[in-house]
Design an enzyme around this catalytic site. Structure first.
Site, PDB file in Angstrom:
ATOM      1  N   LYS A  64       0.802  -1.227   0.000  1.00 25.03           N
ATOM      2  CA  LYS A  64       0.000   0.000   0.000  1.00 25.03           C
ATOM      3  C   LYS A  64       0.836   1.279   0.000  1.00 25.03           C
ATOM      4  O   LYS A  64       0.399   2.300  -0.526  1.00 25.03           O
ATOM      5  CB  LYS A  64      -0.973  -0.001   1.189  1.00 25.03           C
ATOM      6  CG  LYS A  64      -2.104  -1.004   1.050  1.00 25.03           C
ATOM      7  CD  LYS A  64      -3.115  -0.859   2.177  1.00 25.03           C
ATOM      8  CE  LYS A  64      -4.257  -1.849   2.027  1.00 25.03           C
ATOM      9  NZ  LYS A  64      -5.300  -1.635   3.054  1.00 25.03           N
ATOM     10  N   ASP A 100     -10.204   2.747   2.239  1.00 22.95           N
ATOM     11  CA  ASP A 100     -10.398   1.983   3.472  1.00 22.95           C
ATOM     12  C   ASP A 100     -11.183   2.775   4.517  1.00 22.95           C
ATOM     13  O   ASP A 100     -12.128   2.263   5.125  1.00 22.95           O
ATOM     14  CB  ASP A 100      -9.047   1.565   4.061  1.00 22.95           C
ATOM     15  CG  ASP A 100      -8.400   0.440   3.278  1.00 22.95           C
ATOM     16  OD1 ASP A 100      -9.126  -0.368   2.682  1.00 22.95           O
ATOM     17  OD2 ASP A 100      -7.158   0.380   3.259  1.00 22.95           O
TER      18      ASP A 100
END
Length: 267
Positions: A64, A100
């Site tokens: 990420k 997220d």
């Protein structure tokens, strides 16, 4: 259109299952695959993605942050988080996003209702906590408290929160309507070090961002003490739905996505 999720390991990812359920429900002849990319091969990410002619892809552990130098542009939130979980490819350019935080908050709103007046405590100050807090600040008028063992973790946070040592949580726990655990400690049975449930408001909602298992020991302990609980399944589903919207400008079928995951988990 073609999409994927990249990570390492990636074999057990439920993202392909979830996205294909959405494609099927919307009658879309789209593709979504899981691509395993070890850290040692990541420098070839551009070639790997280009060979598959993808329109976008998701990024999961451990890439990420690693993906950021390969992007042509990045959203303000993803830049703030220092992490990207969604990449849109448009005219050859890679644009990074982080869904997220908004994934968790949208799911929480669908379960809890308006968060405007909710007093919220978040346990942990990692990437997930930062993303969730960033989004929650746009939803509630109340100050958000974030607790962590190491206070230096907050030095990279550029937005205002009430940072408190995890050791002091028990003393203030009765103030909050919602408690969100973002630490891995919720996976273990010895939860007294995180929270003393006897001190919470009687109608507090206790959350964990983990969805496998659907009920962590942390949530089981909360339920045992009579509290309503909320797991991380919706975070997974809604972050995927947000990615789909970024790629296609279409709304995903949330029910189809959630049902596919629940069926796989045999719930």
């Amino acid at each position: 259109m073609k999409f994927a999720v990249i990570g390492h390991p990636i074999k057990h990812s439920l993202s392909p299952l979830m996205h294909h359920a959405n494609f099927k429900k919307l009658n879309l002849d789209y593709q979504y695959e899981a691509i395993n990319i070890p850290e040692s091969h990541f420098q070839h990410i551009r070639e790997i993605i280009s060979e598959r002619e993808l329109d976008g892809f998701n990024v999961t552990i451990p890439h990420k942050a690693r993906i950021i130098p390969y992007l042509d542009d990045i959203s303000d939130e993803a830049k703030e988080m220092g992490a990207v979980n969604t990449v849109k490819i448009k005219n050859g350019k890679w644009i990074g996003y982080n869904t997220d935080g908004i994934g968790f908050v949208k799911g929480l709103e669908s379960y809890y209702g308006s968060l405007k007046d909710a007093k919220i405590l978040i346990l942990g100050a990692g990437g997930a906590s930062k993303g969730i807090t960033y989004q929650l600040k746009q939803k509630t008028t109340q100050p958000i408290f974030v607790a962590n063992r190491t206070m230096s973790r907050f030095e990279t946070w550029t937005f205002n929160i009430n940072a408190v040592p995890l050791s002091e949580v028990t003393n203030i726990a009765d103030q909050f309507d919602i408690i969100i655990n973002t630490t891995p400690l919720g996976m273990y049975d010895s939860n007294d070090s995180i929270l003393t449930f006897e001190r919470l408001k009687k109608r507090a909602l206790v959350c964990d961002i983990i969805y496998t298992p659907l009920e962590t020991p942390f949530l089981a302990n909360a339920r045992h003490h009579g509290y309503d609980t909320y797991n991380g399944l919706d975070m997974f589903v809604y972050q995927g739905a947000e990615s789909f919207n970024i790629w296609t400008a279409m709304d995903a079928n949330i029910n189809a996505m959630r049902t596919s995951v629940l069926n796989k988990l045999n719930v």
